[in-house]
Design an enzyme around this catalytic site. Structure first.
Site, PDB file in Angstrom:
ATOM      1  N   HIS A  49      -2.902   6.907   2.912  1.00  7.73           N
ATOM      2  CA  HIS A  49      -3.391   5.621   2.403  1.00  7.73           C
ATOM      3  C   HIS A  49      -4.821   5.399   2.904  1.00  7.73           C
ATOM      4  O   HIS A  49      -5.128   5.657   4.067  1.00  7.73           O
ATOM      5  CB  HIS A  49      -2.465   4.509   2.888  1.00  7.73           C
ATOM      6  N   ASN A  64     -10.183  -0.533   0.694  1.00  2.00           N
ATOM      7  CA  ASN A  64      -8.719  -0.471   0.618  1.00  2.00           C
ATOM      8  C   ASN A  64      -8.263  -1.039  -0.732  1.00  2.00           C
ATOM      9  O   ASN A  64      -8.321  -2.246  -0.947  1.00  2.00           O
ATOM     10  CB  ASN A  64      -8.114  -1.266   1.774  1.00  2.00           C
ATOM     11  N   CYS A 101       0.813  -1.228   0.000  1.00  2.00           N
ATOM     12  CA  CYS A 101       0.000   0.000   0.000  1.00  2.00           C
ATOM     13  C   CYS A 101       0.841   1.271   0.000  1.00  2.00           C
ATOM     14  O   CYS A 101       0.298   2.365  -0.145  1.00  2.00           O
ATOM     15  CB  CYS A 101      -0.959  -0.011   1.181  1.00  2.00           C
TER      16      CYS A 101
END
Ligand code: COA
Length: 328
Positions: free
Chosen positions: A235, A265, A111
């Site tokens: 993020h 996500n 990520c």
């Protein structure tokens, strides 16, 4: 010798057409909309496509926004931890489909991958290896998620975001901080052919602490304070992580980019999706300082401060058809 700088001149996104709402998950898993929203802030996510189809769509839109023909781009850096194939790199197929020039490679820093890719792209421009670079973050994390595991199936999803970097006398990348703590590599894993496994609570704790520390170091290196940041793009894993980080950094939520409620996500795609959403909403002006921070499996982290130099105008996150191939 003065090294050339680089600035972001275009951006684009792609999300699969298929939307999975919390109500749909409620119908097939032992979970509730209330649990998902209160623990993660996620209300819906997009699922489908492949990394290459999503990356191609996002990349094409970024080139259009920058006003560039594909052959004017001489490097593609694709951040992904869910490549279409083990070999070759997914960037090869994306490079061919878009008709780009020069080279292409993939970056896997989970990520944090998009910020790592941006730093690599900036370095390529600075050292003269490339003139114009397309940087894409694209992931289909749903492919690595056990659809019957309520702990992960509600969190992860698919998408892509892209930016174009072009040389500039007035460098747009002001500071960088990145790192990895490999001693924690087993906290978030996916074995070949398996599904994501995660120690959620510990990952949560580390995400907050590490993102705050990394973002603070990047700000310090840029000689800026949180008050100087027009937009913080963290993020997009979990709204509670984002709120905790923003609060500890001292950046009010009005200056934070949030799409996790609509995207879930999306790993490498999350930072460019949130950046593009904010710029399309007209939240950025030339001269604004933008702080981006990624954190992910590894455990990796990366933060950067960029100076925005484009006038933005409104439009929404782009959806993209995209058909899904066989599961890897
Ligand atoms: N619906 C309902 N209950 C669920 C659930 C779901 N979708 N998923 C897990 N639960 C249960 C757990 O089994 C646990 O039950 P138990 O107490 O009987 O064992 C209970 O809910 C509490 O789980 P817990 O882990 O304490 O919740 P939490 O507040 O830590 O939130 C996460 C869980 C995963 C949302 C949170 O830890 C998190 O976001 N971690 C970071 C994940 C992340 O960002 N990963 C990517 C990093 S790049």
């Amino acid at each position: 010798m003065t090294l050339p700088g680089a600035v972001i001149t275009g951006w684009g996104t792609a999300l699969p057409d298929t939307v999975v709402t919390n109500a749909q998950l409620e119908a097939r898993l032992d979970t509730t909309d209330e649990w998902i929203v209160s623990r993660s802030g996620i209300r819906e996510r997009h699922v489908g496509g492949t990394v290459s189809t999503l990356a191609i769509d996002a990349g094409r839109r970024a080139l259009e926004r920058a006003g560039l023909a594909p052959e004017q781009v001489d490097l593609l850096v694709l951040a992904t931890c869910t490549p279409d194939l083990a070999v070759p790199a997914t960037s090869a197929a994306v490079h061919f489909a878009l008709g780009l020039s020069g080279g292409a490679f993939d970056v896997n820093a989970a990520c944090a991958g998009f910020v790592y890719a941006l730093v690599a792209a900036h370095g390529a421009v600075s050292c003269g290896a490339a003139q114009r670079v397309l940087v894409i973050g694209a992931d289909c994390v749903s492919l690595l998620t056990d659809p019957d595991d309520r702990a992960t199936a509600v969190l992860f999803a698919d998408g892509a975001g892209a930016v174009v970097l072009e040389p500039s006398d007035d460098d747009g990348l002001l500071a960088v901080d990145f790192g990895v703590d490999g001693s924690a590599h087993d906290l978030l894993t996916c074995a070949h052919g398996g599904y994501m496994e995660m120690e959620g609570k510990e990952v949560f704790r580390r995400a907050v602490r590490t993102t705050v520390d990394s973002a603070s170091r990047a700000l310090q290196r840029a000689n800026l304070t949180p008050d100087d940041i027009a937009l913080f793009v963290p993020h997009q894993a979990n709204l509670r992580i984002i709120e905790a980080v923003a609060s500890r950094l001292g950046v009010p939520m009005q200056r934070v980019a949030v799409v996790v409620d609509r995207t879930g996500n999306t790993s490498s795609a999350s930072v460019p999706l949130a950046l593009a959403d904010a710029s399309d909403a007209g939240r950025l002006r030339p001269g604004d300082h933008v702080l981006m921070s990624g954190f992910g499996a590894g455990m990796t982290w990366a933060s950067t401060v960029v100076r925005w130099n484009v006038d933005t105008a409104g439009s929404a996150l782009a959806s993209s058809p995209g058909t899904r191939g066989e599961k890897r």
